[in-house]
Write a protein that holds these residues in place. Structure first.
Motif, PDB file in Angstrom:
ATOM      1  N   ASP A  91       0.782  -1.138   0.127  1.00 57.65           N
ATOM      2  CA  ASP A  91      -0.091  -0.130   0.487  1.00 57.65           C
ATOM      3  C   ASP A  91       0.744   0.906   0.252  1.00 57.65           C
ATOM      4  O   ASP A  91       0.875   2.436   0.573  1.00 57.65           O
ATOM      5  N   GLY A 128       1.636   3.303  -2.725  1.00 56.05           N
ATOM      6  CA  GLY A 128       0.778   3.947  -3.575  1.00 56.05           C
ATOM      7  C   GLY A 128       1.602   4.076  -4.568  1.00 56.05           C
ATOM      8  O   GLY A 128       1.302   5.576  -5.971  1.00 56.05           O
ATOM      9  N   LYS A 130      -9.451   6.156   2.338  1.00 54.47           N
ATOM     10  CA  LYS A 130      -8.971   6.837   3.233  1.00 54.47           C
ATOM     11  C   LYS A 130      -8.283   6.884   4.596  1.00 54.47           C
ATOM     12  O   LYS A 130      -7.683   7.744   4.605  1.00 54.47           O
ATOM     13  N   ASP A 131      -8.391   5.153   4.554  1.00 57.33           N
ATOM     14  CA  ASP A 131      -7.154   4.436   5.171  1.00 57.33           C
ATOM     15  C   ASP A 131      -5.752   4.330   4.512  1.00 57.33           C
ATOM     16  O   ASP A 131      -5.174   3.384   5.343  1.00 57.33           O
ATOM     17  N   TYR A 132      -5.405   5.543   3.495  1.00 54.92           N
ATOM     18  CA  TYR A 132      -4.435   4.651   2.715  1.00 54.92           C
ATOM     19  C   TYR A 132      -4.330   3.484   2.557  1.00 54.92           C
ATOM     20  O   TYR A 132      -2.964   2.687   2.838  1.00 54.92           O
ATOM     21  N   SER A 133      -5.391   2.824   2.204  1.00 56.19           N
ATOM     22  CA  SER A 133      -5.393   1.086   1.485  1.00 56.19           C
ATOM     23  C   SER A 133      -5.023   1.816   0.100  1.00 56.19           C
ATOM     24  O   SER A 133      -5.657   2.333  -0.579  1.00 56.19           O
TER      25      SER A 133
END
Lengths: 500, 132
Positions: free
Chosen positions: B81, B83, B98-101
């Motif tokens: 994750d 990115g 939103k939870d950086y997944s």
């Protein structure tokens, strides 16, 4: 004024009354209560980061074979480790490449495979001694078979790191990932709000001896990392921990296409909140930390700074460069950084992890020097020919051909009456003129756009200029633009041949 | 649907695509094209009902046509994750929750493979594009 000691905080960890929050949670607490009340309320703030850290590796002790060997060279799954120390000790660097698989597999993969419980093939060679007679060794070892596997990372947890983009016309493959041409994207690394050193920028609680989370286990800070440049907020840490206790949730091999191999390392550092100044420092946000965006399209140590952006802007997914919206990518995992900060928080809350004060502080005002280079820097003046023959622009093509034949070189600079270079003529230009039936003046068939060099320029810079313009010689001019020599691609080839 | 058209070096100078389009009247929407000394490769969209027609026209001129019906695949065990893939994708397949997944919208994928090169963890793969 709040003043707490490390012993008071550890007593609270022991009796379970400690209040631990992550650095992300601390932002709101300080905003709501102010730093003084926040420092009364919160005892420990946990940080976390999970990103590519090439300067990582593991010290192994393999145990002694029978008969014993003093290893002189050793490979683990065909990745060389350094064993220029005692008999069966070796350091495996994360970025070392496999001799058979190249960039597909390297030290980082060996480390990950070992944590996963896999065995690796160990191959060692030696000259053999009276005390260590064995000359060749081949065996297969898992982590449990080693006496020690101590991760020692010379440079981890950069306080912050420059972001990368690419202003050139080609994609460049870097340790910051693929950078698309014409500022096609931006990549960055670092945990921002959760970054360990950014939450203690004066290094009051983070230093030699601090107990930390490393790769899912408890580890320690050895001291400043290599290239520690605290004066510019580019502090780094050297850390160590027991690989046998680590987890692949927090230690992962990585391949950067066209660059090589790196290791993703998970680090979490607790910051004991001793007073309100520390509370204030741990309230740092993504918006407070600004980094430079560098042009990695320029293959130089001194890459140009294009602009600046905060971690908040970078994390938004898009920033503006030269009036254009450019997509951003993080290379480090913020999700995993959060998980580390939360896990460390839970360890402390459960009384499994105690905080410590450094036995030595990190250097406060250090900076990283550029390399002093003594060999290999050659200047144009050292290789250029000074007996350069020129021709007047009003001379005939026939005369130019005659000079080139007699002097046995290919390039004839053309000068005007005041001895300024106005053109250049090559044997090829003459052939072309002859084939077109032009036999008039040199001036009519010379190349007018002359690419030149200066005597005090570096040869490597001039070599790139030759290549870029597709020419094979440059007249060398002095400050008055008078010709003092000529440097050719032959001269550069000879220099290269001498050196290697 | 997406198709990949490979053109070998011997015929790379011939206007194969143009001839096939003119002959069949089938429109190709080219999403990427790469040509060098060794070969040419074009990825294009074409309507399903026209595929056979244009495929026949291209193949009869020496091109190799592959159906690209499997978009990018994410191996969640390898993905951390980070990115890294987000900024290189031309069609915004990837985004952060939103939870950086990492979120992957494979319906947008044009199978260009840029993210496969970018991913530091070998978590992305294109089955069709590997050996065509």
């Amino acid at each position: 004024m709040v003043k707490k000691t490390i012993h008071e905080i550890n007593a609270k960890i022991r009796d379970g009354s400690v209040n631990v929050v992550t650095a992300e949670e601390m932002v709101d607490i300080v905003a709501e209560l102010g730093p003084e009340d926040a420092s009364r309320e919160v005892d420990v703030v946990t940080t976390g980061t999970f990103g590519a850290m090439c300067s990582s590796g593991v010290w192994f002790n393999f145990g002694h074979s029978e008969p014993p060997i003093k290893m002189q060279k050793v490979w683990m799954n065909d990745v060389e480790a350094y064993t220029g120390v005692a008999a069966v000790d070796a350091f495996l660097g994360a970025a070392q490449l496999s001799e058979s698989m190249g960039m597909e597999y390297g030290g980082a993969h060996v480390i990950e495979d070992l944590i996963r419980g896999k065995s690796v093939e160990l191959h060692a060679v030696s000259h053999g001694t009276d005390c260590y007679p064995r000359k060749v060794l081949d065996t297969s070892l898992a982590l449990a078979d080693m006496n020690q596997a101590i991760m020692v990372n010379p440079r981890n947890a950069y306080q912050k790191y420059n972001a990368a983009t690419n202003g050139s016309r080609q994609t460049v493959q870097t340790y910051m990932g693929s950078l698309l041409p014409n500022f096609g994207n931006v990549t960055y690394s670092g945990a921002g709000v959760l970054s360990p050193l950014s939450n203690d920028p004066d290094y009051r609680t983070i230093g030699t001896g601090s107990r930390i989370f490393l790769g899912g286990a408890q580890g320690y800070i050895v001291g400043q990392g290599t290239q520690h440049a605290s004066a510019d907020q580019f502090g780094t840490l050297m850390v160590q921990g027991d690989l046998k206790k680590m987890s692949t949730d927090y230690i992962r091999a990585a391949n950067f296409t066209g660059y090589g191999i790196s290791l993703y390392v998970g680090i979490g550092i607790p910051i004991p909140v001793l007073d309100e100044e520390i509370a204030q420092a741990t309230a740092v946000t993504d918006a407070d930390i600004t980094i430079n965006i560098l042009d990695y399209g320029v293959p130089s140590r001194d890459r140009p700074v294009l602009c600046q952006a905060s971690y908040a802007e970078l994390r938004s997914g898009c920033i503006e460069i030269n009036g254009k919206d450019v997509a951003t990518s993080s290379l480090s995992s913020f999700k995993t950084a959060r998980r580390i900060a939360a896990e460390l928080r839970d360890w402390i809350s459960r009384g499994e992890f105690f905080v410590s004060m450094p036995v030595e502080n990190l250097p406060a005002d250090s900076s990283a020097k550029a390399m002093k280079e003594t060999g290999g820097v050659s200047l144009v003046s050292e290789i250029m020919s000074t007996n350069v023959v020129t021709i007047d622009k009003d001379a005939s093509v026939y005369k130019a051909a005659k000079i080139i034949m007699e002097a046995e070189f290919n390039h004839l600079p053309v000068v005007s009456g005041d001895n300024l270079v106005v053109g250049i003529v090559t044997a090829w230009d003459i052939s072309k003129a002859v084939s077109q039936g032009k036999f008039d003046l040199v001036e009519d068939m010379m190349t007018r756009k002359v690419i030149t060099a200066k005597a005090d320029e570096r040869v490597d810079v001039v070599a790139r200029r030759l290549d870029r313009h597709g020419v094979s010689a440059l007249p060398v001019l002095n400050n008055e633009d008078h010709i003092i020599g000529i440097v050719t691609s032959d001269d550069i080839s000879k220099l290269f041949a001498r050196r290697h | 649907m997406k198709v990949k058209i490979n053109i070998s070096s011997e015929i790379v100078t011939k206007p194969i695509l143009a001839e096939s389009i003119v002959e069949t009247g089938v429109l190709l929407n080219v999403s990427q094209a790469h040509f060098d000394r060794s070969h040419g490769e074009v990825v294009a969209d074409v309507l399903e009902e026209h595929f056979e027609k244009i495929r026949h026209a291209l193949v009869s001129r020496g091109a190799v046509v592959t159906r690209l019906d499997t978009p990018i695949e994410l191996n969640e065990d390898e993905c951390v994750d980070c990115g890294a893939c987000i900024s290189v994708c031309p069609t915004k397949v990837f985004s952060m929750d939103k939870d950086y997944s990492l979120l992957v919208d494979t319906s947008k994928c044009i199978q260009c493979g840029t993210c496969v090169e970018m991913c530091p963890h070998n978590a992305l793969a294109l089955i069709n594009n590997k050996h065509a």
